[in-house]
Design a protein around this motif. Sequence first.
Motif, short mmCIF file in Angstrom:
data_model
loop_
_atom_site.label_atom_id
_atom_site.label_comp_id
_atom_site.label_asym_id
_atom_site.label_seq_id
_atom_site.Cartn_x
_atom_site.Cartn_y
_atom_site.Cartn_z
N ALA A 9 0.85 -1.19 0.00
CA ALA A 9 0.00 0.00 0.00
C ALA A 9 0.89 1.24 0.00
CB ALA A 9 -0.92 0.00 1.21
N PRO A 10 0.70 2.18 -0.95
CA PRO A 10 1.60 3.35 -1.05
C PRO A 10 1.30 4.44 -0.03
CG PRO A 10 -0.06 3.42 -2.77
CD PRO A 10 -0.27 2.13 -2.05
N PHE A 11 0.14 4.40 0.65
CA PHE A 11 -0.20 5.44 1.64
C PHE A 11 -1.23 4.86 2.60
CE2 PHE A 11 -2.28 6.25 -2.46
CZ PHE A 11 -3.57 5.88 -2.16
N ASN A 12 -1.52 5.58 3.66
CA ASN A 12 -2.54 5.18 4.63
C ASN A 12 -3.92 5.46 4.05
OD1 ASN A 12 -0.53 4.53 6.52
ND2 ASN A 12 -0.47 6.64 7.27
N MET A 13 -4.81 4.50 4.18
CA MET A 13 -6.16 4.65 3.64
C MET A 13 -7.16 3.98 4.58
SD MET A 13 -5.99 1.90 0.50
CE MET A 13 -4.36 2.43 -0.01
N ARG A 14 -8.44 4.31 4.38
CA ARG A 14 -9.53 3.72 5.17
C ARG A 14 -10.63 3.27 4.23
NH1 ARG A 14 -13.10 6.67 9.96
NH2 ARG A 14 -14.15 4.77 10.68
N CYS A 15 -11.07 2.05 4.45
CA CYS A 15 -12.10 1.48 3.57
C CYS A 15 -13.42 2.20 3.79
CB CYS A 15 -12.25 -0.01 3.85
SG CYS A 15 -13.51 -0.82 2.83
N LYS A 16 -14.13 2.52 2.70
CA LYS A 16 -15.42 3.19 2.80
C LYS A 16 -16.53 2.23 3.20
CE LYS A 16 -14.57 6.88 -0.56
NZ LYS A 16 -15.00 7.50 -1.84
N THR A 17 -16.37 0.95 2.97
CA THR A 17 -17.42 -0.02 3.25
C THR A 17 -17.48 -0.40 4.73
OG1 THR A 17 -17.13 -0.92 1.02
CG2 THR A 17 -18.34 -2.28 2.59
N CYS A 18 -16.37 -0.79 5.27
CA CYS A 18 -16.35 -1.25 6.68
C CYS A 18 -15.56 -0.35 7.60
CB CYS A 18 -15.79 -2.67 6.75
SG CYS A 18 -14.08 -2.79 6.19
N GLY A 19 -14.86 0.61 7.09
CA GLY A 19 -14.08 1.51 7.93
C GLY A 19 -12.77 0.94 8.42
N GLU A 20 -12.29 -0.11 7.80
CA GLU A 20 -11.02 -0.72 8.20
C GLU A 20 -9.86 0.20 7.77
OE1 GLU A 20 -8.37 -3.64 9.69
OE2 GLU A 20 -10.50 -3.26 10.01
N TYR A 21 -8.88 0.34 8.67
CA TYR A 21 -7.70 1.14 8.36
C TYR A 21 -6.67 0.24 7.68
CZ TYR A 21 -9.34 5.11 11.10
OH TYR A 21 -10.07 6.17 11.56
N ILE A 22 -6.12 0.71 6.59
CA ILE A 22 -5.06 0.02 5.86
C ILE A 22 -3.84 0.93 5.88
CG2 ILE A 22 -4.36 -0.98 3.66
CD1 ILE A 22 -7.32 -1.43 3.04
N TYR A 23 -2.80 0.46 6.51
CA TYR A 23 -1.64 1.30 6.73
C TYR A 23 -0.65 1.16 5.58
CZ TYR A 23 -3.57 1.60 11.38
OH TYR A 23 -4.40 1.82 12.43
N CYS A 56 -13.48 -6.74 4.65
CA CYS A 56 -14.74 -7.00 3.95
C CYS A 56 -14.55 -7.41 2.49
CB CYS A 56 -15.64 -5.76 4.02
SG CYS A 56 -14.96 -4.33 3.15
N LEU A 57 -13.31 -7.46 2.03
CA LEU A 57 -12.98 -7.88 0.67
C LEU A 57 -13.59 -6.97 -0.40
CD1 LEU A 57 -13.40 -11.75 0.99
CD2 LEU A 57 -11.32 -10.38 1.23
N ALA A 58 -13.83 -5.71 -0.03
CA ALA A 58 -14.31 -4.73 -1.01
C ALA A 58 -13.15 -4.30 -1.89
CB ALA A 58 -14.92 -3.53 -0.31
N GLU A 59 -13.46 -3.98 -3.15
CA GLU A 59 -12.42 -3.64 -4.10
C GLU A 59 -12.03 -2.17 -3.95
OE1 GLU A 59 -11.74 -5.14 -8.56
OE2 GLU A 59 -13.30 -3.61 -8.39
N ILE A 60 -10.71 -1.93 -3.95
CA ILE A 60 -10.14 -0.60 -3.82
C ILE A 60 -9.18 -0.40 -4.99
CG2 ILE A 60 -8.76 0.93 -2.37
CD1 ILE A 60 -9.67 -0.73 0.06
N THR A 61 -9.27 0.77 -5.62
CA THR A 61 -8.41 1.07 -6.77
C THR A 61 -7.68 2.39 -6.55
OG1 THR A 61 -10.19 2.25 -7.93
CG2 THR A 61 -10.00 -0.12 -8.34
N PHE A 62 -6.46 2.47 -7.04
CA PHE A 62 -5.68 3.71 -7.02
C PHE A 62 -4.76 3.69 -8.24
CE2 PHE A 62 -3.62 0.55 -4.37
CZ PHE A 62 -2.33 0.51 -4.84
N LYS A 63 -4.31 4.87 -8.68
CA LYS A 63 -3.51 5.04 -9.89
C LYS A 63 -2.18 5.69 -9.56
CE LYS A 63 -6.43 7.58 -12.09
NZ LYS A 63 -7.07 8.37 -13.18
N THR A 64 -1.26 5.59 -10.49
CA THR A 64 0.02 6.29 -10.38
C THR A 64 -0.17 7.75 -10.77
OG1 THR A 64 0.59 5.67 -12.64
CG2 THR A 64 1.35 4.21 -10.88
N ASP A 65 0.66 8.64 -10.16
CA ASP A 65 0.61 10.08 -10.44
C ASP A 65 2.03 10.55 -10.74
OD1 ASP A 65 -0.07 12.69 -10.71
OD2 ASP A 65 -0.58 13.03 -8.59
N PRO A 66 2.50 10.36 -11.96
CA PRO A 66 3.88 10.77 -12.27
C PRO A 66 4.11 12.28 -12.21
CG PRO A 66 2.75 10.08 -14.25
CD PRO A 66 1.84 9.74 -13.11
#
Length: 342
Positions: free
Chosen positions: A37-51, A83-93
Amino acid sequence: MSERKVLNKYYPPDFDPSKIPKLKLPKDRQYVVRLMAPFNMRCKTCGEYIYKGKKFNARKETVMNELYMGLPIFRFYIKCTRCLAEITFKTDPENTDYSMEHGATRNFQAEKLIEQEETKIVRDREEEELNNPMKVLENRTRDSKLEMEVLENLQELKELNQRQAAPDFEGMIGQARELEQREKEREIEEDERETQEMLGRALMKRLRDSDSDSDQEETPSEAPPREGTPREAPPPVSSADRPTDILTTVKPSETQGPSVGAVKKAKVERWEKSVGKLGGGGALSSLVVRRKPAAAPPAGCISKPGPKGIPTANSVPMNAAPLAVHSSSLSLLGAYSDSESE
């Protein structure tokens, strides 16, 4: 076995690469990659923190119709660990970073967006002023006007606070009086403490003086001498003061001469220096009792000896008057030591 590591392959003479069929793959095809994971994020579905730094098995694809200076942009698909919800992010050159696209919110994103916006505004202004001198004058005029407005608003706020602030004059006077009263009480306490200290010093001095006076009164006029210390000889007493002193005083006879008396006197002085006089409070004064002198017979007569040499009350005339004057009682007894044989 040596051919298995050879990188060059054998190409026959009739090899034609155009005859090799090409594999038709879509341009938006996906690959499975392992990433973090390139940054800290929080899931919108269950509120789980992903560091940041958490590992995922992600799917990677190329974003269609998006390029930055000829560089392709890639999209990554991951699943939430809870919750196995799908999360997407892109590169920002452009910003050398990653941007969140769907399924989660990036933590600390607001501060970063503000900094990016400020940087963009400053960059645009510099580009405008570089090509347009009139824009520079307009920007300076706008800045000065904005500064004057800020100062006016600040002055209005100060005046408003002063009008709303109702000073409590009674409270201020009460505080001043309280401070004055405290100062007076402190001065009174200091004066009392100084007075108590002065009285204590005076009392101590008076007690010390009274103790010294009492010690002087209790001290005798002539302290008794210590053991082994010589005492001064008492003043000589004339024979006329006490008539009986002739019986206890040892005087040198005519036959002994003055040298014998001087020797006896020196011995007596040496004895008094070492031991002390019998009546002077010396070490042996309590152990030795002075012998009482016998009563002196009347002048001109002597007592006769009794049956065993004891003198009787009958007195006989004495022919040798100088002997009675210059001799002691011991010399008289020695003169009549042969009375019993007679």
